[in-house]
Design an enzyme around this catalytic site. Structure first.
Site, mmCIF file in Angstrom:
data_model
loop_
_atom_site.group_PDB
_atom_site.id
_atom_site.type_symbol
_atom_site.label_atom_id
_atom_site.label_comp_id
_atom_site.label_asym_id
_atom_site.label_seq_id
_atom_site.Cartn_x
_atom_site.Cartn_y
_atom_site.Cartn_z
ATOM 1 N N ASN A 5 -94.843 -42.255 3.777
ATOM 2 C CA ASN A 5 -95.293 -41.329 2.736
ATOM 3 C C ASN A 5 -94.623 -41.723 1.430
ATOM 4 O O ASN A 5 -93.422 -41.520 1.267
ATOM 5 C CB ASN A 5 -94.905 -39.892 3.129
ATOM 6 C CG ASN A 5 -95.164 -38.921 1.988
ATOM 7 O OD1 ASN A 5 -95.992 -39.182 1.119
ATOM 8 N ND2 ASN A 5 -94.459 -37.800 1.987
ATOM 9 N N LYS A 29 -95.005 -40.461 -1.454
ATOM 10 C CA LYS A 29 -94.871 -39.345 -2.401
ATOM 11 C C LYS A 29 -95.463 -39.769 -3.756
ATOM 12 O O LYS A 29 -96.425 -40.510 -3.788
ATOM 13 C CB LYS A 29 -93.409 -38.909 -2.518
ATOM 14 C CG LYS A 29 -92.740 -38.685 -1.155
ATOM 15 C CD LYS A 29 -91.344 -38.153 -1.283
ATOM 16 C CE LYS A 29 -90.624 -38.191 0.042
ATOM 17 N NZ LYS A 29 -90.118 -36.913 0.457
ATOM 18 N N HIS A 32 -97.600 -31.125 3.848
ATOM 19 C CA HIS A 32 -96.230 -31.609 3.661
ATOM 20 C C HIS A 32 -95.382 -30.483 3.061
ATOM 21 O O HIS A 32 -95.883 -29.698 2.247
ATOM 22 C CB HIS A 32 -96.244 -32.835 2.734
ATOM 23 C CG HIS A 32 -94.925 -33.539 2.706
ATOM 24 N ND1 HIS A 32 -93.875 -33.104 1.942
ATOM 25 C CD2 HIS A 32 -94.478 -34.638 3.385
ATOM 26 C CE1 HIS A 32 -92.833 -33.912 2.131
ATOM 27 N NE2 HIS A 32 -93.181 -34.853 3.006
ATOM 28 N N GLU A 41 -93.273 -30.461 0.779
ATOM 29 C CA GLU A 41 -93.224 -30.450 -0.690
ATOM 30 C C GLU A 41 -94.456 -29.756 -1.258
ATOM 31 O O GLU A 41 -94.397 -29.104 -2.299
ATOM 32 C CB GLU A 41 -93.082 -31.890 -1.226
ATOM 33 C CG GLU A 41 -91.669 -32.410 -1.001
ATOM 34 C CD GLU A 41 -91.557 -33.912 -0.863
ATOM 35 O OE1 GLU A 41 -92.520 -34.631 -1.214
ATOM 36 O OE2 GLU A 41 -90.499 -34.373 -0.402
ATOM 37 N N GLU A 62 -91.126 -32.181 10.592
ATOM 38 C CA GLU A 62 -90.279 -32.546 9.459
ATOM 39 C C GLU A 62 -89.413 -31.354 9.075
ATOM 40 O O GLU A 62 -89.830 -30.523 8.249
ATOM 41 C CB GLU A 62 -91.145 -32.955 8.263
ATOM 42 C CG GLU A 62 -92.006 -34.162 8.519
ATOM 43 C CD GLU A 62 -92.211 -34.986 7.257
ATOM 44 O OE1 GLU A 62 -91.962 -36.185 7.312
ATOM 45 O OE2 GLU A 62 -92.591 -34.416 6.223
ATOM 46 N N GLY A 66 -85.492 -36.050 2.500
ATOM 47 C CA GLY A 66 -84.917 -36.556 1.254
ATOM 48 C C GLY A 66 -83.450 -36.214 1.069
ATOM 49 O O GLY A 66 -82.899 -36.377 -0.010
ATOM 50 N N SER A 123 -85.438 -38.174 6.571
ATOM 51 C CA SER A 123 -84.345 -39.139 6.418
ATOM 52 C C SER A 123 -84.307 -40.188 7.529
ATOM 53 O O SER A 123 -83.228 -40.564 7.995
ATOM 54 C CB SER A 123 -83.006 -38.404 6.306
ATOM 55 O OG SER A 123 -82.979 -37.606 5.132
HETATM 56 C C1 PEP Z 1 -91.316 -37.317 3.883
HETATM 57 O O1 PEP Z 1 -91.560 -37.412 2.691
HETATM 58 O O2 PEP Z 1 -92.203 -36.972 4.681
HETATM 59 C C2 PEP Z 1 -89.955 -37.611 4.358
HETATM 60 C C3 PEP Z 1 -89.670 -37.454 5.616
HETATM 61 O O3 PEP Z 1 -89.054 -38.044 3.394
HETATM 62 P P1 PEP Z 1 -87.633 -38.779 3.666
HETATM 63 O O4 PEP Z 1 -87.851 -39.821 4.738
HETATM 64 O O5 PEP Z 1 -87.271 -39.372 2.347
HETATM 65 O O6 PEP Z 1 -86.677 -37.727 4.140
#
Ligand code: PEP
Length: 232
Positions: free
Chosen positions: A6, A8, A90, A92, A156, A162, A192
């Protein structure tokens, strides 16, 4: 094993082209790989990854085919581009753009009906976990998703996205097992994921792949995670 990146709101068309050309040269054969660039870079990614097994997905999709929905993009439009699927819900989008379980359900159903695959994201916040509400949150978020062969869920935990603070392998395994008891679909772990923790997370029996954010922006770290999925 599915490894999805992803991106973003990173990488316009020029950067996307460079990434895709490098990814084509990297050896990710035998792994199901998906990249999810921003809307403006989808066409470039589709063109430059044509003829490979690497798929391209969007980061969001609207529920109507067309209409007065400024700023949105529909499933038939994505299909026309040659896009294979979309991320939906997601955290976000839930946090900053008012995405709710109801809109997640509508987006998911429309995307599946149009022939797109869907990666639907679920996960609890840190406060919800501390209050012992994780299973209630996951039950509520998963309850709106249809059982469908083209649906994949991404677990997630919001506190892991992040932050550099990944869930432990045990936490991921437990949450994935719970989600699978609700809905019989593949479940990716996201939060992460990095080259140094991917193998342990992906080795858990209920972990069917990863949704990678930050570490998917660099070809070397993304392909290292992809390769870790083979050894797991
Ligand atoms: C994501 O954006 O779905 C995500 C898991 O981000 P990160 O790996 O940076 O934590």
């Amino acid at each position: 094993m599915l490894i999805a990146g992803n991106w973003k709101m990173f990488k316009g068309p020029a950067e996307t082209a460079g990434f895709c050309l490098e990814l084509r040269r990297a050896d990710v054969s035998g792994i199901e790989v998906v990249v999810c660039p921003p809307f403006v870079s989808l066409a470039t990614a589709v063109q430059l990854l044509a003829g490979t097994d690497i798929a391209v997905a969007a980061q969001n999709v609207h529920w109507d085919a067309d209409g007065a929905f400024t700023g949105e993009v529909s499933a038939p439009m994505l299909r026309e581009l040659g896009v294979y699927g979309a991320i939906v819900g997601h955290s976000e989008r839930r946090q900053y753009f008012g995405e709710t379980d109801e809109t997640v359900a509508r987006r998911t159903e429309a995307a599946l009906a149009a022939g797109l695959s869907v990666i639907a994201c679920v996960g609890e916040t840190e406060t919800q976990r501390e209050r012992g509400e994780t299973e209630d949150v996951l039950r509520r978020q998963v309850s709106v998703l249809p059982a469908d062969e083209q649906l994949v869920v991404a677990y997630e935990p919001v506190w892991a996205i992040g932050t550099g603070k990944s869930a432990t392998a045990d936490i991921a395994q437990e949450a994935h097992g719970f989600i699978k008891s609700l809905l019989d679909v593949p479940v990716l772990y996201g939060g992460s994921v990095k080259p140094d923790n991917a193998a342990e997370l992906l080795a858990q029996p209920a972990v069917d792949g990863a949704l990678v954010g930050g570490a998917s922006l660099d070809v070397d770290s993304f392909t290292a995670i992809c390769r870790a999925s083979i050894r797991s």
